[in-house]
Design an enzyme around this catalytic site. Structure first.
Site, PDB file in Angstrom:
ATOM      1  CE  LYS A 218      28.616  45.210  39.189  1.00  0.00           C
ATOM      2  NZ  LYS A 218      27.938  45.537  37.949  1.00  0.00           N
ATOM      3  N   GLY A 374      33.618  30.747  35.501  1.00  0.00           N
ATOM      4  CA  GLY A 374      34.124  32.088  35.218  1.00  0.00           C
ATOM      5  C   GLY A 374      35.578  32.318  35.531  1.00  0.00           C
TER       6      GLY A 374
HETATM    7  P1  AMP Z   1      33.216  37.453  38.529  1.00  0.00           P
HETATM    8  O1  AMP Z   1      33.132  37.538  37.024  1.00  0.00           O
HETATM    9  O2  AMP Z   1      32.009  37.908  39.229  1.00  0.00           O
HETATM   10  O3  AMP Z   1      33.746  36.117  38.996  1.00  0.00           O
HETATM   11  O4  AMP Z   1      34.276  38.552  38.946  1.00  0.00           O
HETATM   12  C1  AMP Z   1      35.608  38.478  38.574  1.00  0.00           C
HETATM   13  C2  AMP Z   1      36.181  39.838  38.678  1.00  0.00           C
HETATM   14  O5  AMP Z   1      36.115  40.292  40.020  1.00  0.00           O
HETATM   15  C3  AMP Z   1      37.640  39.892  38.271  1.00  0.00           C
HETATM   16  O6  AMP Z   1      37.747  40.658  37.112  1.00  0.00           O
HETATM   17  C4  AMP Z   1      38.309  40.565  39.466  1.00  0.00           C
HETATM   18  O7  AMP Z   1      39.246  41.541  39.094  1.00  0.00           O
HETATM   19  C5  AMP Z   1      37.138  41.216  40.182  1.00  0.00           C
HETATM   20  N1  AMP Z   1      37.436  41.472  41.585  1.00  0.00           N
HETATM   21  C6  AMP Z   1      37.849  40.631  42.525  1.00  0.00           C
HETATM   22  N2  AMP Z   1      38.089  41.268  43.682  1.00  0.00           N
HETATM   23  C7  AMP Z   1      37.839  42.579  43.478  1.00  0.00           C
HETATM   24  C8  AMP Z   1      37.923  43.745  44.281  1.00  0.00           C
HETATM   25  N3  AMP Z   1      38.326  43.688  45.546  1.00  0.00           N
HETATM   26  N4  AMP Z   1      37.588  44.917  43.723  1.00  0.00           N
HETATM   27  C9  AMP Z   1      37.195  44.974  42.431  1.00  0.00           C
HETATM   28  N5  AMP Z   1      37.092  43.918  41.624  1.00  0.00           N
HETATM   29  C10 AMP Z   1      37.411  42.721  42.137  1.00  0.00           C
END
Ligand code: AMP
Length: 417
Positions: A218, A374
Site C-alpha cells: 500500500k 518488513g
Molecule cells: P508491505 O508490508 O507493505 O511491505 O507489503 C508486503 C506485501 O505486499 C507482501 O505481502 C506482498 O505479497 C504484497 N504485494 C506486493 N506486490 C503486490 C501486488 N502486486 N499485489 C498485491 N500485493 C502485493
C-alpha cells in the site's frame, strides 16, 4: 556519548535492554532465535569486561502477567549462548535483592517488562464505554506511575545499554525514559550501533547515485517514506502493489490490480516533487498479471499501463526488472524496502528474487546496499541473499520510521546529554 568498546565495565552492573521477543510454539519452545543471537556480542562484552548483566526485554503483547509470555522460556537458550548460568527475577519490579547480589560475570534476566502497563505507559483495562475524560485520567495515572517503574529499573544498575533496535521507535520506560538516570553511563550495544551506521550510510552520508526501491502493498503505509526519500535519492523505483496507484494516477489502465484511489493526489504530488528535484521516478513498465489472486491463476505478461479488466498485477515483468537492474547496477547506494510482487506465491516471486540478485551483484561491485523494514527482509533471507548485501536491518517498524526521517526515541535518548 560513551561507546561500548571503550567503556570500563569492571565491577559494574549493566542493565541492557535487548529484544528477546522471539516466536514460541505451543510448547513454549523457541522457533527462531535470531534476536537472541543478535544481542550476544553486546552481552559478552560486558561479561568479558568484568561486569555483571541485568537483561530486560518484552515478549509478545501481554495485557498483564501470563505464562505464555514469560521470559523464563528463553533462559536456557541465553545460558547456552553466553556459556554461564543465568538467574531469573520473576517480577521485574522486585529484583532489588537479586540485582544487589550480582557479582562480576553473573547474569540476571528480568521477567517480561510488559507484564506492567508502565513499560509502554498506556492504560489497560479501560471500559469500552469509557469517556474521553476517563481515558485522559487513566493515561495521566499510568504516565505518573511510569516514573517510579523506570526509576526502579534504573536503580538496579550502574550503566545502561540499549541494544533493542526493534523497539527503538517507541518511547517506553526501558527503551528511552530510563536513559536519563545514566547521563554519563548510557550507550548503544553493537546491534544498535550497526543499525544506526546503516541508517546514516543511506540517509546522511549516501554515495551517489543513490537509489531506493520501494515496494509492498500500500501507498498509504509508505507515504512518509516516499516523501522523505524523494528529497534524498537520485532514482526512486516504485514497485509492488503500491505501484498501481501511481500507474493509475498517470492515466494507465490497471484492471483489478490493488490500488488506493484516495491516494492518487499523493501519488501525483510525489511524481511532481520527483520531477521538480530531477529525481528519476521509475515505475513498472511491464507486469505479470493473473486472473485471480492465487498461485494457480492463469498468467500473462502485459504492459503495466494496459492491464485488461479481470486481470490484476502480481509481479514485475522482465522488462521492468531489466530497467530496474540497470539502475541498481549503476548505483553506489541502494536502499530496498518492500517486495515488488506477491513473493509469498512461488509463481509471483521472480521479480523480487531478481531484485535481491541485483542487490547482491551491486554489493559485489562495491555499492552499499541496505535492506530494511518488513517483508523485503523476509524475502531476502528466504531467498538466501541476506549475507550478500551490505546490511539487513533487524527492525521492521523502527527502520521504516527511520527512513521516514523520524527521530527514534531509543536513539535520541542515548545521544542526548
Ligand atoms: P508491505 O508490508 O507493505 O511491505 O507489503 C508486503 C506485501 O505486499 C507482501 O505481502 C506482498 O505479497 C504484497 N504485494 C506486493 N506486490 C503486490 C501486488 N502486486 N499485489 C498485491 N500485493 C502485493
Amino acid at each position: 556519548m560513551k561507546q561500548i568498546d571503550s567503556y570500563d565495565f569492571s565491577g559494574k552492573k549493566a542493565i541492557v535492554r535487548v529484544d528477546f521477543n522471539v516466536p514460541l510454539n505451543e510448547n513454549f519452545e523457541i522457533t527462531d532465535d535470531t534476536r537472541i543471537r543478535a544481542a550476544i556480542p553486546t552481552l559478552k562484552t560486558v561479561l568479558a569486561g568484568g561486569g555483571a548483566l541485568i537483561i530486560m526485554s518484552h515478549l509478545g503483547r501481554p495485557k498483564g502477567p501470563a505464562e505464555k509470555f514469560s521470559l523464563k522460556h528463553i533462559l536456557a537458550r541465553v545460558e547456552q549462548y553466553l556459556g554461564v548460568p543465568v538467574k531469573f527475577a520473576p517480577d521485574c519490579q522486585k529484583a532489588d535483592e537479586q540485582a544487589a547480589a550480582l557479582k562480576p560475570g553473573e547474569v540476571l534476566v528480568l521477567e517480561n517488562l510488559r507484564f506492567y502497563a508502565e513499560e509502554e505507559g498506556k492504560p489497560r483495562g479501560l471500559a469500552e464505554d469509557a469517556t474521553d475524560e476517563e481515558k485522559k485520567a487513566a493515561k495521566a495515572a499510568v504516565k505518573e506511575s511510569q516514573k517510579a517503574f523506570t526509576k526502579k529499573l534504573a536503580s538496579y544498575a550502574d550503566c545502561y545499554i540499549n541494544d533493542a533496535f526493534g523497539t527503538a521507535h517507541r518511547a517506553h520506560a526501558s527503551t528511552a525514559l530510563i536513559a536519563k538516570y545514566f547521563p554519563e553511563d548510557k550507550m548503544f550495544g553493537y546491534l544498535m550501533e550497526g543499525e544506526i551506521r546503516a541508517i546514516d550510510n543511506v540517509l546522511k552520508n549516501a554515495q551517489h547515485p543513490f537509489t531506493a526501491i520501494i515496494g509492498g502493498s500500500k501507498v498509504s503505509s509508505k507515504l512518509e517514506v516516499l516523501k522523505n526519500l524523494v528529497t534524498k535519492v537520485d532514482n526512486l523505483i516504485i514497485g509492488g502493489g503500491m505501484g498501481y496507484t501511481f500507474i493509475k494516477a498517470e492515466g494507465g489502465s490497471i484492471g483489478n490490480s490493488l490500488h488506493e484511489d484516495d491516494l492518487i493526489p499523493d501519488a501525483l504530488e510525489i511524481m511532481a516533487l520527483a520531477k521538480e528535484r530531477g529525481v528519476n521516478l521509475s515505475l513498472s513498465v511491464q507486469t505479470r498479471v493473473a486472473d485471480e489472486f492465487s498461485n494457480e491463476a492463469n498468467v500473462k505478461v502485459v504492459p503495466s499501463h494496459e492491464i485488461p479488466d479481470g486481470w490484476q498485477g502480481m509481479d514485475a515483468g522482465p522488462d521492468s526488472i531489466a530497467n530496474w537492474k540497470n539502475i541498481i547496477l549503476n548505483s553506489k547506494t541502494v536502499l530496498w524496502n518492500g517486495p515488488v510482487g506477491v513473493f509469498e506465491m512461488p509463481n509471483f516471486a521472480k521479480g523480487t528474487l531478481q531484485i535481491a540478485e541485483a542487490l547482491a551483484e551491486a554489493t559485489a561491485a562495491g555499492a552499499y546496499t541496505l535492506v530494511g523494514g518488513g517483508d523485503s527482509v523476509a524475502a531476502v533471507s528466504q531467498m538466501g541473499y541476506a549475507d550478500k548485501v551490505s546490511y539487513v536491518s533487524t527492525g521492521g517498524g523502527a527502520m521504516l520510521e527511520a527512513i521516514e526521517g523520524k527521530n527514534l526515541p531509543g536513539i535520541a535518548a542515548i545521544r542526548e546529554d
